[in-house]
Design a protein around this motif. Structure first.
Motif, mmCIF file in Angstrom:
data_model
loop_
_atom_site.group_PDB
_atom_site.id
_atom_site.type_symbol
_atom_site.label_atom_id
_atom_site.label_comp_id
_atom_site.label_asym_id
_atom_site.label_seq_id
_atom_site.Cartn_x
_atom_site.Cartn_y
_atom_site.Cartn_z
ATOM 1 N N LEU A 90 26.038 -27.670 -61.628
ATOM 2 C CA LEU A 90 26.570 -26.408 -60.763
ATOM 3 C C LEU A 90 25.422 -25.142 -60.827
ATOM 4 N N THR A 91 24.647 -25.208 -61.540
ATOM 5 C CA THR A 91 23.544 -24.483 -61.531
ATOM 6 C C THR A 91 22.586 -24.650 -60.586
ATOM 7 N N LYS A 92 22.381 -25.715 -60.460
ATOM 8 C CA LYS A 92 21.436 -26.516 -59.252
ATOM 9 C C LYS A 92 22.028 -26.259 -58.130
ATOM 10 N N ARG A 93 23.323 -26.342 -57.716
ATOM 11 C CA ARG A 93 23.742 -26.252 -56.325
ATOM 12 C C ARG A 93 23.902 -24.723 -56.142
ATOM 13 N N LEU A 94 24.289 -23.929 -57.074
ATOM 14 C CA LEU A 94 24.126 -22.398 -56.918
ATOM 15 C C LEU A 94 22.794 -21.833 -56.651
ATOM 16 N N ASP A 95 21.633 -22.475 -57.160
ATOM 17 C CA ASP A 95 20.437 -22.039 -57.100
ATOM 18 C C ASP A 95 19.782 -22.434 -55.459
ATOM 19 N N ALA A 96 20.353 -23.677 -54.914
ATOM 20 C CA ALA A 96 20.086 -24.007 -53.861
ATOM 21 C C ALA A 96 20.972 -23.636 -52.618
ATOM 22 N N ALA A 97 21.910 -22.992 -52.904
ATOM 23 C CA ALA A 97 23.016 -22.560 -52.000
ATOM 24 C C ALA A 97 22.295 -21.431 -50.958
ATOM 25 N N VAL A 98 22.702 -21.633 -49.842
ATOM 26 C CA VAL A 98 22.483 -20.522 -48.653
ATOM 27 C C VAL A 98 23.845 -20.195 -48.087
ATOM 28 N N VAL A 99 24.067 -18.858 -48.731
ATOM 29 C CA VAL A 99 25.598 -18.369 -48.275
ATOM 30 C C VAL A 99 25.586 -17.845 -46.802
ATOM 31 N N VAL A 100 26.538 -18.452 -46.023
ATOM 32 C CA VAL A 100 26.830 -18.151 -44.645
ATOM 33 C C VAL A 100 28.039 -17.765 -44.453
ATOM 34 N N ASP A 101 28.281 -16.245 -44.113
ATOM 35 C CA ASP A 101 29.803 -15.800 -43.887
ATOM 36 C C ASP A 101 30.217 -15.977 -42.547
ATOM 37 N N PRO A 102 31.090 -16.738 -42.156
ATOM 38 C CA PRO A 102 31.361 -17.049 -40.795
ATOM 39 C C PRO A 102 32.143 -15.670 -40.413
ATOM 40 N N ALA A 103 32.574 -14.570 -41.275
ATOM 41 C CA ALA A 103 33.425 -13.531 -40.897
ATOM 42 C C ALA A 103 32.284 -12.415 -40.205
ATOM 43 N N GLN A 104 31.072 -12.745 -40.461
ATOM 44 C CA GLN A 104 29.886 -11.609 -40.110
ATOM 45 C C GLN A 104 29.372 -12.107 -38.862
ATOM 46 N N ARG A 105 29.520 -13.545 -38.396
ATOM 47 C CA ARG A 105 29.032 -13.977 -37.355
ATOM 48 C C ARG A 105 29.554 -13.508 -36.067
ATOM 49 N N GLU A 106 28.604 -12.934 -35.065
ATOM 50 C CA GLU A 106 29.548 -12.842 -33.881
ATOM 51 C C GLU A 106 30.226 -13.893 -33.234
ATOM 52 N N ASP A 107 31.078 -13.632 -32.527
ATOM 53 C CA ASP A 107 31.940 -14.709 -31.817
ATOM 54 C C ASP A 107 30.858 -15.301 -30.775
ATOM 55 N N ALA A 108 30.968 -16.805 -31.133
ATOM 56 C CA ALA A 108 30.021 -17.577 -30.483
ATOM 57 C C ALA A 108 30.933 -18.639 -29.479
ATOM 58 N N ASP A 109 30.322 -19.001 -28.464
ATOM 59 C CA ASP A 109 30.906 -20.001 -27.936
ATOM 60 C C ASP A 109 30.755 -21.509 -28.087
ATOM 61 N N GLN A 110 30.012 -21.476 -29.222
ATOM 62 C CA GLN A 110 29.254 -22.904 -29.542
ATOM 63 C C GLN A 110 30.058 -23.127 -31.138
ATOM 64 N N VAL A 111 29.662 -24.246 -31.470
ATOM 65 C CA VAL A 111 30.129 -24.813 -33.022
ATOM 66 C C VAL A 111 28.947 -24.812 -33.664
ATOM 67 N N PHE A 112 29.035 -23.902 -34.677
ATOM 68 C CA PHE A 112 28.216 -23.957 -35.941
ATOM 69 C C PHE A 112 28.754 -24.122 -37.382
ATOM 70 N N PHE A 113 27.804 -23.810 -38.220
ATOM 71 C CA PHE A 113 28.558 -23.803 -39.621
ATOM 72 C C PHE A 113 29.584 -22.422 -39.836
ATOM 73 N N GLY A 114 30.637 -22.651 -40.424
ATOM 74 C CA GLY A 114 31.613 -21.500 -40.524
ATOM 75 C C GLY A 114 32.512 -21.446 -39.494
ATOM 76 N N ALA A 115 32.536 -22.284 -38.401
ATOM 77 C CA ALA A 115 33.357 -22.383 -37.266
ATOM 78 C C ALA A 115 34.700 -22.796 -37.670
ATOM 79 N N THR A 116 35.591 -22.469 -37.147
ATOM 80 C CA THR A 116 37.070 -22.918 -37.544
ATOM 81 C C THR A 116 37.449 -23.692 -35.830
#
Length: 185
Positions: A90-116
């Motif tokens: 868990l420590t290794k995973r958390l240290d390597a994590a790049v947190v991306v908040d989909p709610a902060q992303r501007e609406d996009a017309d393309q699919v990227f990480f965090g898209a529903t």
């Protein structure tokens, strides 16, 4: 084989959790804020609650004398190794994590990480999937890892596009009918 040659090591292979896929070499460990919080909460629970409680049990069991036939001691030491291995993972995973908040992303017309993404199958039924991190995927809840074949097929697609995904039953064509960026719990 004698006991002297059975040495425990701290290799990365031992730290790899059996249920979690490895992060592909050269790629980042993208994760949503909820996924990061879940991993962090698990690590803190292991460190602050389970491990200290188990150390007390092991200490008590060791004080009872003969450790070679003491089940509480033997099981406790084994469980302590499992907990320590999970904490390292868990420590290794958390240290390597790049947190991306989909709610902060501007609406996009393309699919990227965090898209529903809402998909229409050939039979006309619709399914909705959220593209999440490796450690938070759960197909039963509609969460797919960003490195999964379906997510890879969807990335950079737009609403109205048709993507083809190889499945165990053959190739399946799916039409993208909706893309949304929102908080994923």
């Amino acid at each position: 084989m004698n006991k002297a040659s059975t040495k425990e090591t701290d290799d990365d292979d031992e730290d790899q959790d059996a249920g979690a896929p490895p992060i592909p070499a050269g790629l980042k460990n993208y994760i949503t804020p909820a996924g990061f919080k879940h991993l962090k909460d698990e690590a803190l629970h292991l460190l602050d609650k389970e491990r200290p409680d188990l150390v007390k049990v092991i200490h008590w069991a060791a004080s009872n004398g003969d450790r070679s036939e003491n089940a509480d001691y033997i099981y406790g030491k084994r469980r302590l190794r499992e907990i320590d291995r999970r904490i390292r993972f868990l420590t290794k995973r958390l240290d390597a994590a790049v947190v991306v908040d989909p709610a902060q992303r501007e609406d996009a017309d393309q699919v990227f990480f965090g898209a529903t993404v809402t998909l229409m199958q050939a039979d006309g039924s619709e399914k909705t999937y959220s593209i999440v991190g490796i450690d938070e995927s759960d197909v039963s809840r509609g969460r797919i890892s960003w490195i999964s074949p379906l997510a890879k097929a969807l990335i950079k697609s737009r609403e109205g596009d048709t993507v083809t995904v190889k499945t165990p039953g053959g190739e399946e064509s799916l039409e993208i009918v909706g893309i949304e960026y929102m908080a994923i719990d």
